[in-house]
Motif scaffolding. Structure first.
Motif, PDB file in Angstrom:
ATOM      1  N   ALA A  40       0.791  -0.982   0.032  1.00  0.00           N
ATOM      2  CA  ALA A  40      -0.013  -0.224  -0.040  1.00  0.00           C
ATOM      3  C   ALA A  40       0.626   1.097  -0.045  1.00  0.00           C
ATOM      4  O   ALA A  40       0.553   2.266  -0.619  1.00  0.00           O
ATOM      5  CB  ALA A  40      -0.765   0.160   1.185  1.00  0.00           C
ATOM      6  N   ALA A  41       1.979   1.340   0.852  1.00  0.00           N
ATOM      7  CA  ALA A  41       2.871   2.373   0.847  1.00  0.00           C
ATOM      8  C   ALA A  41       3.697   2.444  -0.596  1.00  0.00           C
ATOM      9  O   ALA A  41       3.685   3.759  -0.926  1.00  0.00           O
ATOM     10  CB  ALA A  41       3.909   2.328   1.859  1.00  0.00           C
ATOM     11  N   TRP A  42       3.953   1.633  -0.983  1.00  0.00           N
ATOM     12  CA  TRP A  42       4.625   1.738  -2.418  1.00  0.00           C
ATOM     13  C   TRP A  42       3.721   2.290  -3.534  1.00  0.00           C
ATOM     14  O   TRP A  42       3.909   3.107  -4.413  1.00  0.00           O
ATOM     15  CB  TRP A  42       5.244   0.313  -2.915  1.00  0.00           C
ATOM     16  N   HIS A  43       2.338   1.774  -3.386  1.00  0.00           N
ATOM     17  CA  HIS A  43       1.452   2.149  -4.509  1.00  0.00           C
ATOM     18  C   HIS A  43       1.231   3.811  -4.210  1.00  0.00           C
ATOM     19  O   HIS A  43       0.770   4.545  -5.346  1.00  0.00           O
ATOM     20  CB  HIS A  43       0.245   1.502  -4.436  1.00  0.00           C
ATOM     21  N   ALA A  44       1.001   4.013  -3.024  1.00  0.00           N
ATOM     22  CA  ALA A  44       0.672   5.570  -2.620  1.00  0.00           C
ATOM     23  C   ALA A  44       1.845   6.345  -3.002  1.00  0.00           C
ATOM     24  O   ALA A  44       1.566   7.453  -3.604  1.00  0.00           O
ATOM     25  CB  ALA A  44       0.281   5.622  -1.368  1.00  0.00           C
ATOM     26  N   LEU A  45       3.217   5.899  -2.882  1.00  0.00           N
ATOM     27  CA  LEU A  45       4.235   6.717  -3.356  1.00  0.00           C
ATOM     28  C   LEU A  45       4.243   6.953  -4.767  1.00  0.00           C
ATOM     29  O   LEU A  45       4.617   8.023  -5.372  1.00  0.00           O
ATOM     30  CB  LEU A  45       5.633   6.000  -2.937  1.00  0.00           C
ATOM     31  N   VAL A  46       4.278   5.783  -5.584  1.00  0.00           N
ATOM     32  CA  VAL A  46       4.059   5.858  -6.978  1.00  0.00           C
ATOM     33  C   VAL A  46       3.099   6.644  -7.518  1.00  0.00           C
ATOM     34  O   VAL A  46       3.100   7.554  -8.503  1.00  0.00           O
ATOM     35  CB  VAL A  46       4.079   4.311  -7.407  1.00  0.00           C
ATOM     36  N   SER A  47       1.734   6.468  -6.956  1.00  0.00           N
ATOM     37  CA  SER A  47       0.774   7.437  -7.426  1.00  0.00           C
ATOM     38  C   SER A  47       1.010   8.805  -7.137  1.00  0.00           C
ATOM     39  O   SER A  47       0.769   9.889  -7.873  1.00  0.00           O
ATOM     40  CB  SER A  47      -0.675   6.883  -6.695  1.00  0.00           C
ATOM     41  N   TRP A  48       1.474   9.208  -5.860  1.00  0.00           N
ATOM     42  CA  TRP A  48       1.913  10.482  -5.728  1.00  0.00           C
ATOM     43  C   TRP A  48       2.902  11.171  -6.666  1.00  0.00           C
ATOM     44  O   TRP A  48       2.820  12.175  -7.033  1.00  0.00           O
ATOM     45  CB  TRP A  48       2.670  10.640  -4.277  1.00  0.00           C
ATOM     46  N   ILE A  49       4.056  10.403  -7.114  1.00  0.00           N
ATOM     47  CA  ILE A  49       5.003  11.002  -7.692  1.00  0.00           C
ATOM     48  C   ILE A  49       4.574  10.889  -9.516  1.00  0.00           C
ATOM     49  O   ILE A  49       4.746  11.836 -10.046  1.00  0.00           O
ATOM     50  CB  ILE A  49       6.132   9.691  -8.039  1.00  0.00           C
ATOM     51  N   SER A  50       3.591   9.949  -9.834  1.00  0.00           N
ATOM     52  CA  SER A  50       2.850  10.008 -11.139  1.00  0.00           C
ATOM     53  C   SER A  50       2.106  11.317 -11.141  1.00  0.00           C
ATOM     54  O   SER A  50       1.928  11.990 -12.229  1.00  0.00           O
ATOM     55  CB  SER A  50       2.010   8.830 -11.280  1.00  0.00           C
ATOM     56  N   ALA A  51       1.251  11.686 -10.133  1.00  0.00           N
ATOM     57  CA  ALA A  51       0.437  12.845 -10.005  1.00  0.00           C
ATOM     58  C   ALA A  51       1.461  14.164 -10.288  1.00  0.00           C
ATOM     59  O   ALA A  51       1.085  15.081 -10.707  1.00  0.00           O
ATOM     60  CB  ALA A  51      -0.422  12.996  -8.891  1.00  0.00           C
ATOM     61  N   LEU A  52       2.621  13.984  -9.527  1.00  0.00           N
ATOM     62  CA  LEU A  52       3.481  15.174  -9.495  1.00  0.00           C
ATOM     63  C   LEU A  52       4.177  15.533 -10.771  1.00  0.00           C
ATOM     64  O   LEU A  52       4.245  16.429 -11.115  1.00  0.00           O
ATOM     65  CB  LEU A  52       4.620  14.913  -8.337  1.00  0.00           C
ATOM     66  N   LEU A  53       4.233  14.508 -11.403  1.00  0.00           N
ATOM     67  CA  LEU A  53       5.050  14.631 -12.895  1.00  0.00           C
ATOM     68  C   LEU A  53       3.961  14.748 -13.869  1.00  0.00           C
ATOM     69  O   LEU A  53       4.608  15.117 -14.957  1.00  0.00           O
ATOM     70  CB  LEU A  53       5.945  13.262 -13.163  1.00  0.00           C
ATOM     71  N   SER A  54       2.916  14.482 -13.730  1.00  0.00           N
ATOM     72  CA  SER A  54       1.911  14.780 -15.007  1.00  0.00           C
ATOM     73  C   SER A  54       1.088  16.034 -15.133  1.00  0.00           C
ATOM     74  O   SER A  54       1.362  16.793 -14.099  1.00  0.00           O
ATOM     75  CB  SER A  54       0.722  13.674 -14.760  1.00  0.00           C
TER      76      SER A  54
END
Length: 54
Positions: A40-54
């Protein structure tokens, strides 16, 4: 005949019933809860990074 002697014949001690409870909880946390939280933490981090870069 003493009733106390008769009633104690079928009395079993319960001290040993929770001997493995702490070990069982540790195993549960190590096998199920820790990987689930890491996932869950990994997916939250990846989702946050994806939202930040898009």
């Amino acid at each position: 005949m003493n009733h106390e002697d008769q009633s104690n014949r079928y009395h079993y001690p319960v001290e040993g019933r929770t001997d493995g409870a702490i070990a069982g909880a540790v195993v549960f946390i190590a096998i199920i809860a820790a990987p689930a939280l890491a996932y869950a933490a990994w997916h939250a981090l990846v989702s946050w990074i994806s939202a930040l870069l898009s």
